[in-house]
Design an enzyme around this catalytic site. Sequence first.
Site, mmCIF file in Angstrom:
data_model
loop_
_atom_site.group_PDB
_atom_site.id
_atom_site.type_symbol
_atom_site.label_atom_id
_atom_site.label_comp_id
_atom_site.label_asym_id
_atom_site.label_seq_id
_atom_site.Cartn_x
_atom_site.Cartn_y
_atom_site.Cartn_z
ATOM 1 C CE LYS A 111 3.956 10.770 -7.782
ATOM 2 N NZ LYS A 111 2.503 10.988 -7.758
HETATM 3 P P1 NAD Z 1 0.212 8.047 2.588
HETATM 4 O O1 NAD Z 1 1.656 7.956 2.877
HETATM 5 O O2 NAD Z 1 -0.596 9.096 3.260
HETATM 6 O O3 NAD Z 1 -0.502 6.639 2.898
HETATM 7 C C1 NAD Z 1 -0.081 5.419 2.367
HETATM 8 C C2 NAD Z 1 -0.716 4.322 3.211
HETATM 9 O O4 NAD Z 1 -0.478 3.069 2.609
HETATM 10 C C3 NAD Z 1 -0.158 4.245 4.625
HETATM 11 O O5 NAD Z 1 -1.231 4.039 5.544
HETATM 12 C C4 NAD Z 1 0.726 3.005 4.587
HETATM 13 O O6 NAD Z 1 0.844 2.389 5.851
HETATM 14 C C5 NAD Z 1 -0.059 2.155 3.605
HETATM 15 N N1 NAD Z 1 0.667 1.067 2.990
HETATM 16 C C6 NAD Z 1 1.910 1.048 2.441
HETATM 17 N N2 NAD Z 1 2.190 -0.177 1.990
HETATM 18 C C7 NAD Z 1 1.110 -0.946 2.242
HETATM 19 C C8 NAD Z 1 0.790 -2.304 1.990
HETATM 20 N N3 NAD Z 1 1.640 -3.109 1.393
HETATM 21 N N4 NAD Z 1 -0.437 -2.753 2.376
HETATM 22 C C9 NAD Z 1 -1.325 -1.940 2.991
HETATM 23 N N5 NAD Z 1 -1.068 -0.647 3.239
HETATM 24 C C10 NAD Z 1 0.128 -0.165 2.874
HETATM 25 O O7 NAD Z 1 0.102 8.161 1.005
HETATM 26 P P2 NAD Z 1 -1.111 8.680 0.119
HETATM 27 O O8 NAD Z 1 -0.833 10.077 -0.232
HETATM 28 O O9 NAD Z 1 -2.390 8.295 0.758
HETATM 29 O O10 NAD Z 1 -0.871 7.819 -1.201
HETATM 30 C C11 NAD Z 1 -1.415 6.517 -1.342
HETATM 31 C C12 NAD Z 1 -1.557 6.232 -2.830
HETATM 32 O O11 NAD Z 1 -2.410 7.237 -3.397
HETATM 33 C C13 NAD Z 1 -0.260 6.278 -3.622
HETATM 34 O O12 NAD Z 1 -0.334 5.365 -4.683
HETATM 35 C C14 NAD Z 1 -0.264 7.686 -4.191
HETATM 36 O O13 NAD Z 1 0.536 7.815 -5.341
HETATM 37 C C15 NAD Z 1 -1.741 7.849 -4.487
HETATM 38 N N6 NAD Z 1 -2.166 9.221 -4.637
HETATM 39 C C16 NAD Z 1 -2.102 10.102 -3.601
HETATM 40 C C17 NAD Z 1 -2.512 11.424 -3.807
HETATM 41 C C18 NAD Z 1 -2.529 12.432 -2.697
HETATM 42 O O14 NAD Z 1 -3.021 13.542 -2.919
HETATM 43 N N7 NAD Z 1 -2.054 12.112 -1.513
HETATM 44 C C19 NAD Z 1 -2.999 11.832 -5.057
HETATM 45 C C20 NAD Z 1 -3.064 10.889 -6.083
HETATM 46 C C21 NAD Z 1 -2.642 9.586 -5.859
#
Ligand code: NAD
Length: 420
Positions: A111
């Site tokens: 990561k």
């Molecule tokens: P992103 O940046 O696209 O979206 C994150 C969202 O969470 C945003 O809308 C933000 O406003 C919101 N957010 C942040 N803090 C918040 C809070 N306290 N309450 C409510 N909403 C809040 O990120 P993402 O890629 O969608 O990642 C989100 C999660 O999914 C993370 O934990 C990430 O590690 C996990 N994840 C993402 C992927 C991927 O392919 N993008 C893969 C596996 C896991």
Amino acid sequence: MPSNGSLFDRAKALFLHYAEPLQLNKRYPDLQLAERLTSPDKSITMRLSLQMDDGRVEVYDAFRVQFNDDLGPYKGGLRFHPQVTFDEVKALALWMCVKTAVVNIPFGGAKGGVTVDYKRLSITEKERLTKKFAIMMANDIGPDTDIPAPDVNTGPREMAWMSHAWRMARGKYERAMVTGKPVEHGGSLGRVEATGYGCVVTLLEAARDNGIDPAGATCAVQGFGNAGQYAALELSRHGGRLIAVSDSRAAIANSSGLDVEALMRHKEKTGCVADFPGSKPIDPMEVLTANCDFLVPAALEDAITKEIAPQVRAKIIAEAANGPTTRAAMDILFNKGVIVVPDVLANAGGVTVSYFEWVQNRQEYFWTHQEVIERLTKRLMDAYRRIRDRAREERVSLRQAAYEGAIERIAMAAAERGAQ
Ligand code: NAD
């Protein structure tokens, strides 16, 4: 085992807890596998100084943790967020190792992150920051060593920048050095929606097992970014109703259901879910405690705590985010009979299509969207069913069953490659 402590300490304690029944020390005497599998192979911490548009220089902490590569090259996302710490990146890297083993793809876990308020930067500052990170890491990442991907606040645009900077630094094309790229740069069809889509594949399997019909089911989503949006969209395609949703700035609800596609356009246009026509503002906590069938935490770690868990009313939680449930909350939910599809399975769709992208890049031959989605669906369903069967047999949670299978796989690979 500690219920508090740093995120990494807790991630490590959980791993060791689930490894206990496997008796690694007895099965592989003298190899110190428990210790080897819970400390990173290599941790890189860097100072990243960035010249801003007005000429000033800002300095950020940057990290890449290459946790374990016993099953293949390191693989893991890159996060730009003001709360990123080395400890968090280490925990996320450990989870990546478990996740790649859960879905049985030939990667280890890693990561990366930069402690920066990325949203505040101008577009040119964003590009400079991302490219600088790629150049600083140029000798540590690559298609056969460590392959970054998107995470919080990074997406196809950042991956295209990474790929271009790496190409300038190394003087050659290697599309497979990063995944989650735009399709024009060798990205895979289906990668953008893969995490949210995959989350719903596993959620629907769990719903079927528990006699819940997705048509007409209600759901709440915390975090309306990449993972949350596509999970909500896929659920709505199955007839589910999104009744509450939040992002970092606001939370909204409508018990008759929110139009997910329109909400995605609204978020794209305004940057926030607030003021979406036909919705009412609610307290962000009400998203987690909404009276609904499915809850999808899709924001950051430690969202569902021991204080919130008793108030959770959803029947099934599918963890799109990494580490959204604390250890104490896990126990409360298990005892309450809430089904939790754990992060290492529920959000593994992203890394699975990243693997497909890497395969397509290496053969320079690209699959159709349908081929990608069919392969993704099959792999996640297989993983879910394997884990569900083990959980039933051993009368443990899906999380414990997922970890046990993954740890067995990594431990065997580590033992087979020898002690050195
Ligand atoms: P992103 O940046 O696209 O979206 C994150 C969202 O969470 C945003 O809308 C933000 O406003 C919101 N957010 C942040 N803090 C918040 C809070 N306290 N309450 C409510 N909403 C809040 O990120 P993402 O890629 O969608 O990642 C989100 C999660 O999914 C993370 O934990 C990430 O590690 C996990 N994840 C993402 C992927 C991927 O392919 N993008 C893969 C596996 C896991």
